[in-house]
Design a protein around this motif. Structure first.
Motif, PDB file in Angstrom:
ATOM      1  N   LEU A 142      50.342  23.689  43.684  1.00  0.00           N
ATOM      2  CA  LEU A 142      49.483  24.525  44.518  1.00  0.00           C
ATOM      3  C   LEU A 142      48.789  25.590  43.673  1.00  0.00           C
ATOM      4  O   LEU A 142      47.619  25.898  43.900  1.00  0.00           O
ATOM      5  CB  LEU A 142      50.300  25.173  45.640  1.00  0.00           C
ATOM      6  CG  LEU A 142      49.508  26.036  46.610  1.00  0.00           C
ATOM      7  CD1 LEU A 142      48.458  25.205  47.341  1.00  0.00           C
ATOM      8  CD2 LEU A 142      50.440  26.706  47.596  1.00  0.00           C
ATOM      9  N   GLU A 143      49.481  26.141  42.687  1.00  0.00           N
ATOM     10  CA  GLU A 143      48.862  27.119  41.783  1.00  0.00           C
ATOM     11  C   GLU A 143      47.684  26.496  41.053  1.00  0.00           C
ATOM     12  O   GLU A 143      46.618  27.104  40.935  1.00  0.00           O
ATOM     13  CB  GLU A 143      49.875  27.619  40.753  1.00  0.00           C
ATOM     14  CG  GLU A 143      50.876  28.603  41.263  1.00  0.00           C
ATOM     15  CD  GLU A 143      51.771  29.083  40.147  1.00  0.00           C
ATOM     16  OE1 GLU A 143      51.253  29.545  39.114  1.00  0.00           O
ATOM     17  OE2 GLU A 143      52.997  28.983  40.301  1.00  0.00           O
ATOM     18  N   LEU A 148      41.845  25.859  40.395  1.00  0.00           N
ATOM     19  CA  LEU A 148      40.673  24.999  40.265  1.00  0.00           C
ATOM     20  C   LEU A 148      39.637  25.273  41.334  1.00  0.00           C
ATOM     21  O   LEU A 148      38.430  25.267  41.058  1.00  0.00           O
ATOM     22  CB  LEU A 148      41.093  23.528  40.300  1.00  0.00           C
ATOM     23  CG  LEU A 148      41.931  23.069  39.116  1.00  0.00           C
ATOM     24  CD1 LEU A 148      42.390  21.637  39.328  1.00  0.00           C
ATOM     25  CD2 LEU A 148      41.155  23.208  37.825  1.00  0.00           C
ATOM     26  N   VAL A 149      40.077  25.513  42.555  1.00  0.00           N
ATOM     27  CA  VAL A 149      39.135  25.848  43.622  1.00  0.00           C
ATOM     28  C   VAL A 149      38.443  27.173  43.305  1.00  0.00           C
ATOM     29  O   VAL A 149      37.227  27.305  43.470  1.00  0.00           O
ATOM     30  CB  VAL A 149      39.851  25.894  44.992  1.00  0.00           C
ATOM     31  CG1 VAL A 149      38.970  26.507  46.059  1.00  0.00           C
ATOM     32  CG2 VAL A 149      40.266  24.496  45.402  1.00  0.00           C
ATOM     33  N   GLY A 150      39.194  28.150  42.829  1.00  0.00           N
ATOM     34  CA  GLY A 150      38.597  29.427  42.450  1.00  0.00           C
ATOM     35  C   GLY A 150      37.629  29.295  41.292  1.00  0.00           C
ATOM     36  O   GLY A 150      36.634  30.016  41.206  1.00  0.00           O
ATOM     37  N   TYR A 151      37.894  28.367  40.390  1.00  0.00           N
ATOM     38  CA  TYR A 151      37.005  28.130  39.249  1.00  0.00           C
ATOM     39  C   TYR A 151      35.729  27.427  39.692  1.00  0.00           C
ATOM     40  O   TYR A 151      34.638  27.742  39.223  1.00  0.00           O
ATOM     41  CB  TYR A 151      37.750  27.290  38.214  1.00  0.00           C
ATOM     42  CG  TYR A 151      36.927  26.807  37.062  1.00  0.00           C
ATOM     43  CD1 TYR A 151      36.481  27.680  36.087  1.00  0.00           C
ATOM     44  CD2 TYR A 151      36.588  25.465  36.945  1.00  0.00           C
ATOM     45  CE1 TYR A 151      35.723  27.234  35.027  1.00  0.00           C
ATOM     46  CE2 TYR A 151      35.837  25.010  35.891  1.00  0.00           C
ATOM     47  CZ  TYR A 151      35.404  25.900  34.931  1.00  0.00           C
ATOM     48  OH  TYR A 151      34.649  25.452  33.887  1.00  0.00           O
ATOM     49  N   ALA A 152      35.844  26.475  40.614  1.00  0.00           N
ATOM     50  CA  ALA A 152      34.702  25.647  40.987  1.00  0.00           C
ATOM     51  C   ALA A 152      33.838  26.279  42.077  1.00  0.00           C
ATOM     52  O   ALA A 152      32.637  26.050  42.123  1.00  0.00           O
ATOM     53  CB  ALA A 152      35.185  24.274  41.453  1.00  0.00           C
ATOM     54  N   LEU A 204      30.901  16.303  39.160  1.00  0.00           N
ATOM     55  CA  LEU A 204      32.296  15.912  39.389  1.00  0.00           C
ATOM     56  C   LEU A 204      32.884  15.102  38.236  1.00  0.00           C
ATOM     57  O   LEU A 204      34.009  15.389  37.815  1.00  0.00           O
ATOM     58  CB  LEU A 204      32.427  15.160  40.711  1.00  0.00           C
ATOM     59  CG  LEU A 204      32.245  16.027  41.955  1.00  0.00           C
ATOM     60  CD1 LEU A 204      32.310  15.178  43.218  1.00  0.00           C
ATOM     61  CD2 LEU A 204      33.268  17.123  42.006  1.00  0.00           C
ATOM     62  N   PRO A 205      32.185  14.093  37.678  1.00  0.00           N
ATOM     63  CA  PRO A 205      32.784  13.387  36.538  1.00  0.00           C
ATOM     64  C   PRO A 205      33.036  14.286  35.333  1.00  0.00           C
ATOM     65  O   PRO A 205      34.083  14.174  34.688  1.00  0.00           O
ATOM     66  CB  PRO A 205      31.761  12.300  36.204  1.00  0.00           C
ATOM     67  CG  PRO A 205      31.008  12.086  37.466  1.00  0.00           C
ATOM     68  CD  PRO A 205      30.967  13.423  38.134  1.00  0.00           C
ATOM     69  N   LEU A 206      32.113  15.192  35.027  1.00  0.00           N
ATOM     70  CA  LEU A 206      32.326  16.096  33.891  1.00  0.00           C
ATOM     71  C   LEU A 206      33.463  17.072  34.170  1.00  0.00           C
ATOM     72  O   LEU A 206      34.242  17.397  33.268  1.00  0.00           O
ATOM     73  CB  LEU A 206      31.040  16.846  33.561  1.00  0.00           C
ATOM     74  CG  LEU A 206      29.947  15.998  32.942  1.00  0.00           C
ATOM     75  CD1 LEU A 206      28.663  16.808  32.798  1.00  0.00           C
ATOM     76  CD2 LEU A 206      30.380  15.445  31.606  1.00  0.00           C
ATOM     77  N   PHE A 207      33.572  17.525  35.407  1.00  0.00           N
ATOM     78  CA  PHE A 207      34.659  18.427  35.775  1.00  0.00           C
ATOM     79  C   PHE A 207      36.009  17.730  35.632  1.00  0.00           C
ATOM     80  O   PHE A 207      36.955  18.290  35.064  1.00  0.00           O
ATOM     81  CB  PHE A 207      34.446  18.926  37.209  1.00  0.00           C
ATOM     82  CG  PHE A 207      35.507  19.864  37.685  1.00  0.00           C
ATOM     83  CD1 PHE A 207      35.589  21.148  37.183  1.00  0.00           C
ATOM     84  CD2 PHE A 207      36.412  19.465  38.649  1.00  0.00           C
ATOM     85  CE1 PHE A 207      36.563  22.022  37.627  1.00  0.00           C
ATOM     86  CE2 PHE A 207      37.392  20.326  39.098  1.00  0.00           C
ATOM     87  CZ  PHE A 207      37.468  21.613  38.587  1.00  0.00           C
TER      88      PHE A 207
END
Length: 134
Positions: A24-25, A30-34, A68-71
């Protein structure tokens, strides 16, 4: 020459990288980054300015086929080699491509400056508003 997972070198003592305690962390990080201010604040403005729905077609095509592929590639390589954007190319035995990692680091730095300016505006106007109230 391709590199197998078994060819990876373990981190040297004293240079271990931090790990996430729970999945979850990692997900929240990742959500905060994206997802940033640009997705919430700037995107609707750009969509309205450049044609509304017509703007969404190239945006989502670029997101699906480029973003998305690069991420996922960056995330997967970073986790597999436990390196950052600068060190991953050395781990892949492609030191000439370190410029890509440097460019990613510079872009992150510039985005950080951009968000700091937005934060400064927010604090300035919050202070002005509270000052006018009291």
């Amino acid at each position: 020459e391709a590199m197998a997972v078994g060819d990876m070198q373990p981190p040297t003592p004293g240079h271990e990288r931090a790990v996430f305690a729970h999945k979850l962390e990692l997900l929240l990080t990742l959500v905060g980054y994206a997802v940033g201010f640009g997705n919430i604040w700037r995107f609707p403005y750009l969509a309205y300015s450049f044609g509304g729905g017509a703007f969404l077609i190239p945006y989502f095509l670029s997101l699906i086929f480029l973003g998305l592929p690069l991420f996922v590639l960056e995330l997967g390589l970073g986790q597999m080699f436990r390196q950052g954007t600068l060190g991953i190319w050395h781990g892949l035995r492609l030191p000439r491509l370190r410029g890509i990692g440097a460019a990613a680091a510079v872009c992150s730095f510039l985005v950080g400056i951009y968000y700091n300016v937005i934060l400064a505006w927010t604090l300035y106007y919050l202070g002005r508003t509270l000052g006018a109230m009291f």
